[in-house]
Design an enzyme around this catalytic site. Sequence first.
Site, short mmCIF file in Angstrom:
data_model
loop_
_atom_site.label_atom_id
_atom_site.label_comp_id
_atom_site.label_asym_id
_atom_site.label_seq_id
_atom_site.Cartn_x
_atom_site.Cartn_y
_atom_site.Cartn_z
N CYS A 1 0.75 -1.06 0.14
CA CYS A 1 -0.20 0.14 -0.03
C CYS A 1 0.79 1.05 -0.17
O CYS A 1 0.23 2.08 -0.28
CB CYS A 1 -0.86 -0.18 1.11
SG CYS A 1 0.14 -0.02 2.70
N GLU B 1 -6.93 -6.47 -0.92
CA GLU B 1 -7.17 -5.42 0.19
C GLU B 1 -6.07 -4.42 0.13
O GLU B 1 -4.99 -4.84 -0.32
CB GLU B 1 -6.71 -6.17 1.49
CG GLU B 1 -6.90 -5.23 2.63
CD GLU B 1 -5.51 -5.16 3.27
OE1 GLU B 1 -5.37 -4.14 4.12
OE2 GLU B 1 -4.74 -5.64 2.92
N ARG C 1 -8.53 0.80 11.30
CA ARG C 1 -7.69 0.27 10.21
C ARG C 1 -8.72 0.44 9.01
O ARG C 1 -9.26 -0.79 8.95
CB ARG C 1 -7.30 -0.90 10.83
CG ARG C 1 -6.18 -1.38 9.75
CD ARG C 1 -5.24 -2.51 10.11
NE ARG C 1 -4.59 -2.91 8.96
CZ ARG C 1 -3.23 -2.67 8.67
NH1 ARG C 1 -2.62 -1.75 9.49
NH2 ARG C 1 -2.45 -3.06 7.82
N ARG D 1 -9.59 0.02 5.29
CA ARG D 1 -8.91 -0.67 3.94
C ARG D 1 -10.19 -0.60 2.95
O ARG D 1 -11.25 -0.90 3.30
CB ARG D 1 -8.30 -1.98 4.41
CG ARG D 1 -7.26 -1.71 5.38
CD ARG D 1 -6.05 -1.32 4.40
NE ARG D 1 -4.81 -1.29 5.67
CZ ARG D 1 -4.36 -0.44 6.40
NH1 ARG D 1 -5.24 0.73 6.36
NH2 ARG D 1 -3.13 -0.44 6.84
#
Length: 190
Positions: free
Chosen positions: A81, A128, A172, A174
């Site tokens: 990411c 993801e 978190r 995502r």
Amino acid sequence: MIIKSIDLFAGIGGLRIGLEKALKKLGLKHDCVLYSEINKHCQKTYEKNFSPTKLIEDIKSVKDIKFQIPNHDILLAGFPCQPFSQAGVSLRNSLNRVHGFKDKNQGDLFFNILHILDKKKPETFLLENVQNLVTYNNGRAMNEILRLLRKNYYVPEPQILDARDFSLAQRRRRVYIVGFLNKQTSEFIY
């Protein structure tokens, strides 16, 4: 019935744990036939948490997908990411380095996933990444990802989910992208 998966950019196996729990609820058995992870510390943790699983350390080392990648039903991939995250882009800009797909070290790894999907054609995939992937480069990166995935897969609109909404002790957020080979389902819910 045994569902076979591969776990790319596996980290310590978070996506695999989720898949195994979901399959168990459905009364299905699971066999992860391959994982990829370049970080040695993550590899050690992964190998302590799971039964022996074939490792390809660097997915870029795969030259013959049909031979090196086992057949599987589900592809999991938490691809890097940093080239798309707000912090990663800011850091790269401050260092006068490229980001996004132009980053040939991490940013183009999505295309390795795409090549595996195109050659092996698993029934399902789950990808993801950070939520910023949705808006990175005014949404052009996500639009390109979806355009390429939708050539062979039904891909519902990606969704941003927050881990704290699923009983985890941290925020978190995502983005999740799922795809189904030759199937359009109105029943899918993230």
